[in-house]
Design a protein around this motif. Sequence first.
Motif, PDB file in Angstrom:
ATOM      1  N   LEU A 198       0.835  -1.190   0.000  1.00  0.00           N
ATOM      2  CA  LEU A 198       0.000   0.000   0.000  1.00  0.00           C
ATOM      3  C   LEU A 198       0.877   1.250   0.000  1.00  0.00           C
ATOM      4  CD1 LEU A 198      -2.793  -0.998   2.529  1.00  0.00           C
ATOM      5  CD2 LEU A 198      -3.011  -0.756   0.061  1.00  0.00           C
ATOM      6  N   LYS A 199       0.617   2.147  -0.941  1.00  0.00           N
ATOM      7  CA  LYS A 199       1.416   3.352  -1.073  1.00  0.00           C
ATOM      8  C   LYS A 199       0.514   4.571  -1.114  1.00  0.00           C
ATOM      9  CE  LYS A 199       5.042   0.933  -3.669  1.00  0.00           C
ATOM     10  NZ  LYS A 199       5.825   0.891  -4.924  1.00  0.00           N
ATOM     11  N   GLY A 200       1.067   5.694  -0.718  1.00  0.00           N
ATOM     12  CA  GLY A 200       0.316   6.929  -0.794  1.00  0.00           C
ATOM     13  C   GLY A 200       0.906   7.984   0.114  1.00  0.00           C
ATOM     14  N   ASN A 250       4.141   3.319  10.393  1.00  0.00           N
ATOM     15  CA  ASN A 250       4.975   2.886   9.276  1.00  0.00           C
ATOM     16  C   ASN A 250       5.644   1.537   9.499  1.00  0.00           C
ATOM     17  OD1 ASN A 250       5.864   6.288   8.496  1.00  0.00           O
ATOM     18  ND2 ASN A 250       4.503   4.949   7.338  1.00  0.00           N
ATOM     19  N   LYS A 251       5.612   1.032  10.721  1.00  0.00           N
ATOM     20  CA  LYS A 251       6.078  -0.331  10.939  1.00  0.00           C
ATOM     21  C   LYS A 251       5.146  -1.335  10.272  1.00  0.00           C
ATOM     22  CE  LYS A 251       8.169   0.926  15.375  1.00  0.00           C
ATOM     23  NZ  LYS A 251       8.054   0.818  16.848  1.00  0.00           N
ATOM     24  N   ILE A 254       3.479   4.257   3.183  1.00  0.00           N
ATOM     25  CA  ILE A 254       2.518   5.356   3.253  1.00  0.00           C
ATOM     26  C   ILE A 254       3.156   6.500   4.036  1.00  0.00           C
ATOM     27  CG2 ILE A 254       0.265   6.120   4.096  1.00  0.00           C
ATOM     28  CD1 ILE A 254      -0.764   3.305   3.715  1.00  0.00           C
ATOM     29  N   LYS A 255       3.319   7.630   3.397  1.00  0.00           N
ATOM     30  CA  LYS A 255       3.903   8.806   4.045  1.00  0.00           C
ATOM     31  C   LYS A 255       2.787   9.644   4.657  1.00  0.00           C
ATOM     32  CE  LYS A 255       6.521  13.045   3.178  1.00  0.00           C
ATOM     33  NZ  LYS A 255       7.169  13.905   2.152  1.00  0.00           N
ATOM     34  N   VAL A 256       2.926   9.972   5.942  1.00  0.00           N
ATOM     35  CA  VAL A 256       1.914  10.773   6.624  1.00  0.00           C
ATOM     36  C   VAL A 256       2.517  12.118   7.016  1.00  0.00           C
ATOM     37  CG1 VAL A 256       0.220  10.879   8.468  1.00  0.00           C
ATOM     38  CG2 VAL A 256       0.909   8.653   7.545  1.00  0.00           C
ATOM     39  N   LYS A 280      -8.267  11.422  -4.641  1.00  0.00           N
ATOM     40  CA  LYS A 280      -8.765  10.070  -4.837  1.00  0.00           C
ATOM     41  C   LYS A 280      -7.662   9.032  -4.789  1.00  0.00           C
ATOM     42  CE  LYS A 280     -12.888  11.332  -7.476  1.00  0.00           C
ATOM     43  NZ  LYS A 280     -13.630  11.181  -8.756  1.00  0.00           N
ATOM     44  N   GLU A 281      -6.491   9.390  -5.325  1.00  0.00           N
ATOM     45  CA  GLU A 281      -5.395   8.414  -5.352  1.00  0.00           C
ATOM     46  C   GLU A 281      -4.854   8.097  -3.958  1.00  0.00           C
ATOM     47  OE1 GLU A 281      -3.537  12.412  -6.743  1.00  0.00           O
ATOM     48  OE2 GLU A 281      -5.467  11.354  -6.856  1.00  0.00           O
ATOM     49  N   ASN A 282      -5.227   8.917  -2.961  1.00  0.00           N
ATOM     50  CA  ASN A 282      -4.758   8.679  -1.593  1.00  0.00           C
ATOM     51  C   ASN A 282      -5.839   8.080  -0.689  1.00  0.00           C
ATOM     52  OD1 ASN A 282      -2.070   9.586  -1.840  1.00  0.00           O
ATOM     53  ND2 ASN A 282      -2.734  11.714  -1.691  1.00  0.00           N
ATOM     54  N   LYS A 283      -7.033   7.809  -1.249  1.00  0.00           N
ATOM     55  CA  LYS A 283      -8.132   7.338  -0.419  1.00  0.00           C
ATOM     56  C   LYS A 283      -7.795   6.025   0.281  1.00  0.00           C
ATOM     57  CE  LYS A 283     -11.272  10.522  -0.809  1.00  0.00           C
ATOM     58  NZ  LYS A 283     -11.739  11.279   0.381  1.00  0.00           N
TER      59      LYS A 283
END
Length: 461
Positions: free
Chosen positions: A66-68, A92-93, A98-100, A353-356
Amino acid sequence: MKTYRRGFKWIGAVCAVMLMIAMLAACGGNNASEEPGSGTETNSGTANELNEGKDGGEPAVNLADLKGEVKLLTVWGGMYTEHFAKVFEDFNKDYPNIKVTFMEQTTADLAALIAAGEIPDVISSNALAADLRKDSMIEDLTPYLNKSPDITPELYYEPAYKRSVDSTGAVWALPVSVDPNFALAINNDVLEQYGFTELPEINSLQELGDFLKKFWVTENGEQVMTTFAPNEIYGGNNSLITMAYLNGADASNYFNEAENKVTYNDPVIVEALQWIVDFKRENIDDERMAKLHSTLPENTGRLLAGKSLMEPHVTPLLWGFLELNPDLTIAPMPMESLWIGGWSFSLTTAGKKENKEAAWALLKWMTSSKAGAESFQKHLGWISGIKDNPYLEAKAETDPVIAFALQVLKNTPKLPPYIPVDNAKEFDTKWAEVMAGTLEPKAFLDHMTTFTQALLDEQKK
């Protein structure tokens, strides 16, 4: 009445933070109380307990695939940037790609952020978040929940889940935290000084008043001992809720959502406010109190100075009080008066949408996983809304604040009333007139009923 005593030093909140917590917490917020980074490491991988791919839910996926990029916005702005950074490290572990980003603006800036193209994907919200819903700022989470069959109402403490479900069954947020309102911090020396070994069981306003009066003591015209003032429990609204609930009310006495009808002037609420006013008139003199406060040591209050038996507080503040006086004990307010606050988080409609998928992954990890529950407890001192929380159960063995909270949560405290309009300024203005004696309780509650109903009716047009 069951109390909790501590016998160790807690590395808790510093006093400089306590005032900000007090302003935010009771109306639905639980904020930092532990030092960042205290506790043990989060157990990575527990997000997999959501069982994607079972029972017709989301297809099984490798979480690392999962990426975003997800932006998270809160009511606190940059106040907890470092704390949330540690939470995101734990996230992130489980979801390493996924970058927050923690946004340092506040929810009050949401419209401006959207206009500028700086759109958050996940946002803190309170209860049903009517302001966000009416402007279509947040999503109904039902479609996401239908794909995640393990995220059910039974996963959470009942009031925590129900506070964000409207009358149609739409789910507008999921709970990150809960806070039982209110806990009593008790000065045992004062209790014993006045001939008690423990607090009595209290089940009514009459019993509460009879007990509190024993500690409102004057000598030679000066106030020498006190306890909490029933009209000053984190502001007028919280005071009224707490005492009305002890008098037999619940959220339905304030507001009927199905009929969109507000009833501040319900008889049990009127009776409770009259009791508050009568107690103040009979026991509390503002000039005597001001003189007493002027004699207290700097940077302290009546409780810590030995001039008050007990004070009601939100859970996060209690660690700070125990840091300053480890001999205090903790007990719940009378059980019928208890209600549950806390914070929830939502998905914004305007998020990319690409980050949903990534935003939903963050939201469900924060609100539905044991790893998220542990991380928020470690780094912000927040008690999760999920019931199955081994980390918290273990801490309750040595932490009196958490022991108190779990005792209350397992008894299913009431929901606070949620009326989906902003009448706070009017309430506070008129409340001050009631406390000053220039407006009678029934007249105030009649006015608030009429004033608030007009706002509700206007909203429906």
